[in-house]
Enzyme design. Structure first.
Site, PDB file in Angstrom:
ATOM      1  N   GLY A  29       0.820  -1.212   0.000  1.00  0.00           N
ATOM      2  CA  GLY A  29       0.000   0.000   0.000  1.00  0.00           C
ATOM      3  C   GLY A  29       0.846   1.251   0.000  1.00  0.00           C
ATOM      4  N   ASP A  81       2.775  -3.188   8.188  1.00  0.00           N
ATOM      5  CA  ASP A  81       1.777  -3.030   7.127  1.00  0.00           C
ATOM      6  C   ASP A  81       0.786  -1.927   7.494  1.00  0.00           C
ATOM      7  OD1 ASP A  81       0.365  -3.445   4.799  1.00  0.00           O
ATOM      8  OD2 ASP A  81      -0.288  -5.481   5.284  1.00  0.00           O
ATOM      9  N   LYS A  94      -8.435  -4.770   6.087  1.00  0.00           N
ATOM     10  CA  LYS A  94      -7.355  -4.606   5.134  1.00  0.00           C
ATOM     11  C   LYS A  94      -7.771  -5.209   3.791  1.00  0.00           C
ATOM     12  CE  LYS A  94      -3.257  -5.621   6.319  1.00  0.00           C
ATOM     13  NZ  LYS A  94      -2.913  -4.486   5.422  1.00  0.00           N
ATOM     14  N   GLY A  95      -7.023  -4.830   2.761  1.00  0.00           N
ATOM     15  CA  GLY A  95      -7.290  -5.396   1.441  1.00  0.00           C
ATOM     16  C   GLY A  95      -7.663  -4.353   0.406  1.00  0.00           C
ATOM     17  N   GLY A  96      -7.569  -3.062   0.804  1.00  0.00           N
ATOM     18  CA  GLY A  96      -7.829  -1.990  -0.171  1.00  0.00           C
ATOM     19  C   GLY A  96      -6.915  -2.122  -1.386  1.00  0.00           C
ATOM     20  N   GLU A 103      -1.032 -10.833   2.803  1.00  0.00           N
ATOM     21  CA  GLU A 103      -0.777 -10.045   4.022  1.00  0.00           C
ATOM     22  C   GLU A 103      -1.076 -10.887   5.272  1.00  0.00           C
ATOM     23  OE1 GLU A 103      -1.703  -5.623   2.162  1.00  0.00           O
ATOM     24  OE2 GLU A 103      -3.290  -6.648   3.225  1.00  0.00           O
TER      25      GLU A 103
HETATM   26  C1  5RP Z   1      -3.479  -3.576   0.887  1.00  0.00           C
HETATM   27  C2  5RP Z   1      -3.801  -3.127   2.258  1.00  0.00           C
HETATM   28  C3  5RP Z   1      -3.278  -1.802   2.697  1.00  0.00           C
HETATM   29  O1  5RP Z   1      -2.505  -1.976   3.834  1.00  0.00           O
HETATM   30  C4  5RP Z   1      -4.428  -0.889   2.988  1.00  0.00           C
HETATM   31  O2  5RP Z   1      -5.265  -0.827   1.843  1.00  0.00           O
HETATM   32  C5  5RP Z   1      -3.942   0.524   3.338  1.00  0.00           C
HETATM   33  O3  5RP Z   1      -3.358   1.096   2.218  1.00  0.00           O
HETATM   34  P1  5RP Z   1      -2.794   2.576   2.229  1.00  0.00           P
HETATM   35  O4  5RP Z   1      -1.559   2.579   3.061  1.00  0.00           O
HETATM   36  O5  5RP Z   1      -2.513   2.853   0.759  1.00  0.00           O
HETATM   37  O6  5RP Z   1      -3.865   3.472   2.779  1.00  0.00           O
HETATM   38  O7  5RP Z   1      -4.463  -3.786   3.022  1.00  0.00           O
HETATM   39  O8  5RP Z   1      -4.137  -4.774   0.555  1.00  0.00           O
END
Ligand code: 5RP
Length: 223
Positions: A29, A81, A94-96, A103
């Site tokens: 991310g 993370d 999580k998973g955006g 992960e």
């Molecule tokens: C990726 C994730 C990321 O940790 C979550 O989406 C946060 O992302 P960002 O740091 O860009 O806000 O889970 O699968």
């Protein structure tokens, strides 16, 4: 401070949790990208990284940080993370970035999960952010219906008009309208649905520390 600056702040602060001489678990991310940049400044002090996505692997290798397969490594001291949201007990969604399954695998092999996030990610109850669920495509429609039966709205994540394909060759269903009051029970239940690869609730692999970027600096939450 901008959100980007807050991400850089916590990415830098996470270096304090990296154990010299060891392999570090690295998430995925935009916040983790800041951590990877910071990690490059101490790359000669670590053995390398286990990565949670093809995207992070590319970045790590481009900066000269060796990447190990998770099967080669028995135990990691720390996994670093980001999160889409985190509650006051360290449970996360999580998973955006669609990397949730890998992960969770790297988190499970790590003694400590250090979450890095800006303060907009801290919530009272999980569910403000759409919940990502990695699914086997054959089961997508039934899983969407199961969420609808819970009163939620679920859609298949698209890229350029096509379902997004994860690093594992699967699809992502994003679920809106949930209030996840009992993250442990919810994670166990949805993970049991046939065709679900991983639900994006991280309650069994919750954070032990969260470094939260705020206007007044890094706030450290411990769980
Ligand atoms: C990726 C994730 C990321 O940790 C979550 O989406 C946060 O992302 P960002 O740091 O860009 O806000 O889970 O699968």
């Amino acid at each position: 401070m901008t959100q980007d600056e807050l991400k850089a702040l916590v990415g830098q602060a996470a270096l304090n949790y990296v154990v010299p001489g060891e392999i570090v678990g690295v998430g995925t991310g935009s916040t983790v990208n800041k951590f990877i940049e910071a990690l490059a400044t101490m790359k000669d002090q670590i053995k390398g990284a286990v990565s949670s996505s093809e995207a992070s692997t590319l970045r790590l290798k481009a900066l000269g940080i060796p990447v190990f397969d998770s099967n080669e490594v028995e135990r990691l001291s720390v996994y670093i993370d980001g999160a889409d949201e985190i509650d006051h007990q360290g449970h996360m969604v999580k998973g955006g970035g669609a990397a949730l399954t890998r992960e969770k695998i790297v988190a499970a092999q790590s003694a400590q999960f250090v979450c890095i996030a800006d303060e907009s990610k801290l919530v009272q109850v999980l569910g403000a952010f759409p919940l990502p669920v990695e699914v086997i495509p054959m089961a997508t429609t039934r899983i969407v219906r199961q969420f609808q039966a819970m009163g939620a709205n679920a859609v298949v994540r698209q890229v350029n008009g096509q379902p997004l394909v994860t690093d594992n060759g699967q699809h992502i269903v994003d679920v809106n309208g949930l209030k996840i009051a009992d993250p442990l029970a919810f994670e166990s239940e949805v993970n049991n649905w046939p065709g679900v690869v991983t639900v994006g609730v991280f309650a069994h692999q919750k954070a032990s520390v969260c470094l939260l970027g705020t206007a007044s600096g890094v706030r450290t939450l411990t769980f």
